[in-house]
Design a protein around this motif. Sequence first.
Motif, PDB file in Angstrom:
ATOM      1  N   GLU A 171     -22.684  59.863  66.967  1.00 15.34           N
ATOM      2  CA  GLU A 171     -22.492  58.490  68.099  1.00 15.34           C
ATOM      3  C   GLU A 171     -21.390  57.885  68.177  1.00 15.34           C
ATOM      4  O   GLU A 171     -20.940  57.224  68.782  1.00 15.34           O
ATOM      5  CB  GLU A 171     -23.858  57.562  68.258  1.00 15.34           C
ATOM      6  N   ASN A 172     -21.557  57.293  66.748  1.00  9.43           N
ATOM      7  CA  ASN A 172     -20.103  56.400  66.297  1.00  9.43           C
ATOM      8  C   ASN A 172     -18.686  57.450  66.284  1.00  9.43           C
ATOM      9  O   ASN A 172     -17.952  56.384  66.815  1.00  9.43           O
ATOM     10  CB  ASN A 172     -20.255  56.198  64.563  1.00  9.43           C
ATOM     11  N   VAL A 173     -19.081  58.266  65.963  1.00  9.75           N
ATOM     12  CA  VAL A 173     -17.235  59.208  66.036  1.00  9.75           C
ATOM     13  C   VAL A 173     -17.338  59.675  67.812  1.00  9.75           C
ATOM     14  O   VAL A 173     -16.683  59.051  68.315  1.00  9.75           O
ATOM     15  CB  VAL A 173     -17.555  60.874  65.639  1.00  9.75           C
ATOM     16  N   MET A 174     -18.431  59.618  68.633  1.00 14.09           N
ATOM     17  CA  MET A 174     -18.282  60.066  70.221  1.00 14.09           C
ATOM     18  C   MET A 174     -17.780  57.862  71.030  1.00 14.09           C
ATOM     19  O   MET A 174     -16.992  58.206  72.254  1.00 14.09           O
ATOM     20  CB  MET A 174     -20.011  60.052  70.707  1.00 14.09           C
ATOM     21  N   VAL A 175     -17.814  56.803  70.271  1.00 12.13           N
ATOM     22  CA  VAL A 175     -17.317  56.024  70.759  1.00 12.13           C
ATOM     23  C   VAL A 175     -15.583  56.274  70.717  1.00 12.13           C
ATOM     24  O   VAL A 175     -15.696  55.801  72.138  1.00 12.13           O
ATOM     25  CB  VAL A 175     -17.661  54.393  69.873  1.00 12.13           C
ATOM     26  N   GLY A 176     -15.002  57.106  69.537  1.00 13.02           N
ATOM     27  CA  GLY A 176     -13.654  56.844  70.179  1.00 13.02           C
ATOM     28  C   GLY A 176     -13.588  58.406  70.533  1.00 13.02           C
ATOM     29  O   GLY A 176     -12.451  57.761  71.500  1.00 13.02           O
TER      30      GLY A 176
ATOM     31  N   LEU B  63     -18.810  66.991  67.232  1.00 18.93           N
ATOM     32  CA  LEU B  63     -19.632  67.471  66.012  1.00 18.93           C
ATOM     33  C   LEU B  63     -18.240  68.632  65.726  1.00 18.93           C
ATOM     34  O   LEU B  63     -18.740  68.100  63.940  1.00 18.93           O
ATOM     35  CB  LEU B  63     -20.884  68.681  66.793  1.00 18.93           C
ATOM     36  N   GLU B  64     -17.458  69.056  66.199  1.00 14.67           N
ATOM     37  CA  GLU B  64     -16.482  70.283  65.478  1.00 14.67           C
ATOM     38  C   GLU B  64     -15.612  69.041  64.867  1.00 14.67           C
ATOM     39  O   GLU B  64     -15.285  69.688  63.497  1.00 14.67           O
ATOM     40  CB  GLU B  64     -15.329  70.504  66.164  1.00 14.67           C
ATOM     41  N   THR B  65     -14.690  68.137  65.258  1.00 18.17           N
ATOM     42  CA  THR B  65     -14.579  66.709  64.379  1.00 18.17           C
ATOM     43  C   THR B  65     -14.814  66.630  63.175  1.00 18.17           C
ATOM     44  O   THR B  65     -14.619  66.727  62.056  1.00 18.17           O
ATOM     45  CB  THR B  65     -13.902  66.077  65.037  1.00 18.17           C
TER      46      THR B  65
ATOM     47  N   ARG C 213     -14.828  69.841  60.206  1.00 16.02           N
ATOM     48  CA  ARG C 213     -13.508  69.711  60.215  1.00 16.02           C
ATOM     49  C   ARG C 213     -13.398  68.950  58.903  1.00 16.02           C
ATOM     50  O   ARG C 213     -12.553  69.023  57.932  1.00 16.02           O
ATOM     51  CB  ARG C 213     -12.935  69.542  61.005  1.00 16.02           C
ATOM     52  N   LEU C 214     -13.621  67.373  58.532  1.00 19.46           N
ATOM     53  CA  LEU C 214     -14.309  67.014  57.348  1.00 19.46           C
ATOM     54  C   LEU C 214     -15.197  66.782  56.484  1.00 19.46           C
ATOM     55  O   LEU C 214     -15.151  65.372  55.729  1.00 19.46           O
ATOM     56  CB  LEU C 214     -13.931  65.579  58.717  1.00 19.46           C
ATOM     57  N   SER C 215     -16.245  67.485  56.698  1.00 22.58           N
ATOM     58  CA  SER C 215     -17.197  68.293  55.850  1.00 22.58           C
ATOM     59  C   SER C 215     -18.145  67.374  56.089  1.00 22.58           C
ATOM     60  O   SER C 215     -19.035  66.766  55.457  1.00 22.58           O
ATOM     61  CB  SER C 215     -16.554  68.509  54.684  1.00 22.58           C
TER      62      SER C 215
END
Length: 264
Positions: A108-113, A143-145, A148-150
């Motif tokens: 959810e934090n990443v989805m903010v971006g 999720l893909e991002t 790619r950052l493990s």
Amino acid sequence: MPRSDVAGGAATPLLAVDAVGVRFGGVVALDGLSFDIEPGTICALIGPNGAGKTTLFNVVSRLYEASEGRVTFDGQDLLARAPHDIVKVGIARTFQNVALFPALTVLENVMVGAHTSGKVGFGRAMLRIGAAKEDRALRRQCLETLGRLSLDDIAHRPAAGLPFGTLKRIEFARALASEPRLLLLDEPANGLTHAEVDELGATIRHIRDQFDLTMLLVEHHMAMVMAISDHIVVLDFGRKIAEGTPEVVRDDPKVIEAYLGTPA
């Protein structure tokens, strides 16, 4: 005066800073700063505290207005853009202090971006107003991002309680979720241990290669700067005093004097 264009078929810079000055009342924060960043490179902006590094970041991010000069991104006049348009043109930024939402999951934090560059927007997405289709697409993208950052194994964990080094990587993922072409990193090694700094340097190079990015880095950790940078610009009291490869900058007398002072 702004510099003239360079002839001879040189590569067109992705970001061009041209004779930029910033003044706060009688204080000169930047004084005629000019430099270019070539596509696909890591450029570091270094200098003692108060040299003007973060001021330049804030000009590129449109948080500060330049008193003079121009900044172009991929040939576009960046200073004519509103602050909320910066992400849309392809520029993302991290900050010195991690500013994640602890109660939200990592995903959810990443989805903010990601929502900052979407058509629905973060507010409507959180309220689920006309957001279902875009939300599903952004969820897959984020999720893909993370993968790619493990970080995909912790995608559904709350951000609260995770190690600081992991939080830094999540912040990178959030910035990458907007699919930028230029990533501004403001002191990413701040607060990390020596071992974590070494790992961060490798992560930054990995991100640059994996996501085909150009990066502008402000950092005080000189060992990491010298290890990962393709090009370095050195500021002192708002003015550029040196520029070049790490090898050239490391041995420049003006740089040594700026950091160590004039010998007695």
